[in-house]
Enzyme design. Sequence first.
Site, PDB file in Angstrom:
ATOM      1  N   CYS A  35       0.756  -1.021   0.008  1.00  0.00           N
ATOM      2  CA  CYS A  35      -0.121  -0.035   0.030  1.00  0.00           C
ATOM      3  C   CYS A  35       0.888   1.312   0.053  1.00  0.00           C
ATOM      4  O   CYS A  35       0.334   2.294  -0.617  1.00  0.00           O
ATOM      5  CB  CYS A  35      -1.197   0.100   0.940  1.00  0.00           C
ATOM      6  N   HIS A  57      -1.921   1.098   7.225  1.00  0.00           N
ATOM      7  CA  HIS A  57      -2.241   1.281   5.661  1.00  0.00           C
ATOM      8  C   HIS A  57      -1.929   2.814   5.326  1.00  0.00           C
ATOM      9  O   HIS A  57      -2.025   3.760   6.124  1.00  0.00           O
ATOM     10  CB  HIS A  57      -3.922   1.271   5.759  1.00  0.00           C
TER      11      HIS A  57
END
Length: 305
Positions: A79, A155
Amino acid sequence: MQGVFTYLIDNLGVKDVQFEELISLDADTLRQQSPVYGVVFLFKYPIGEKPSETPKDGSFDFEAAENLFFAAQTIQNACGTQALLSVLLNKEDQVEIGPQLREFKEFTGAFPSDLRGEALSNSETIRDVHNSFARSSPFVDEQQRLATEEDDVYHFIAYTSINGTLYELDGLQPAPISHGSCNFDEFPDKVIPVLQRRIGRYPAHEIRFNLLAMVRDLRLRAREVGDQDWLYREEQKRTGWQWENALRRHNFVGFVGEVMKGVVGAKLSEGDGAYDEWLKAAEAKTKARIEERKKKGEGEESIEA
């Protein structure tokens, strides 16, 4: 992380761009880094949270994917790379992204977001560069590891201004999220309130956030104004980043094992129960550190979403 991201895009062929970590969440601090092409935001991702029909802030712009680069995240632990590419591949008019990324963008231009995500994960160039910055570990295959409820999952997402709109680009969401009108110059003033609202949804004790600004190479700015001290500091910073990146790639397990053998051998040679006493003291210190971390709310390990 700023050093990792800077040299990662360097290795992808991007010219005159770097990342700067922001320690203050205010528009003035961000504006001082101008030009700012976008920001990459790291946060703790709630386990089990699923994309919803309506985002908690902003609104989905399903039609925007036809006019900007947006890719679904199809693999774990990528990510960060995907977030920085979400900014770069939407700034081709302002940044020299290099022939490899330009070819990738042209190749995937007509793809829907899910196929773009697959193409990104299958790009040999992007995959090789991403993996070259992965931490060396002889124990865990990070590509196969799955998160559990005991893990802290983090994330990365991106924010940038595209075609007069402030967009949040998160590969785990079904579409780009619009946060209203925003031109390039307004970006610092418009993105900070969005980030503050997002952080505000977490408990007050949660402080594990990180914000990286994608900016023009600060060495170029130092040369333009003739500030040699500034240029020296930036060059030294790059040297430090190279050292840190080299350490990330190195496997220290063998070295640590030999050090432990030497220490244990020295304690055993002292006799009179020195080894047992040393071992008990070490166990007590370890338990104390674990208890202290629990009080502070820190997880024992973390992985990227």
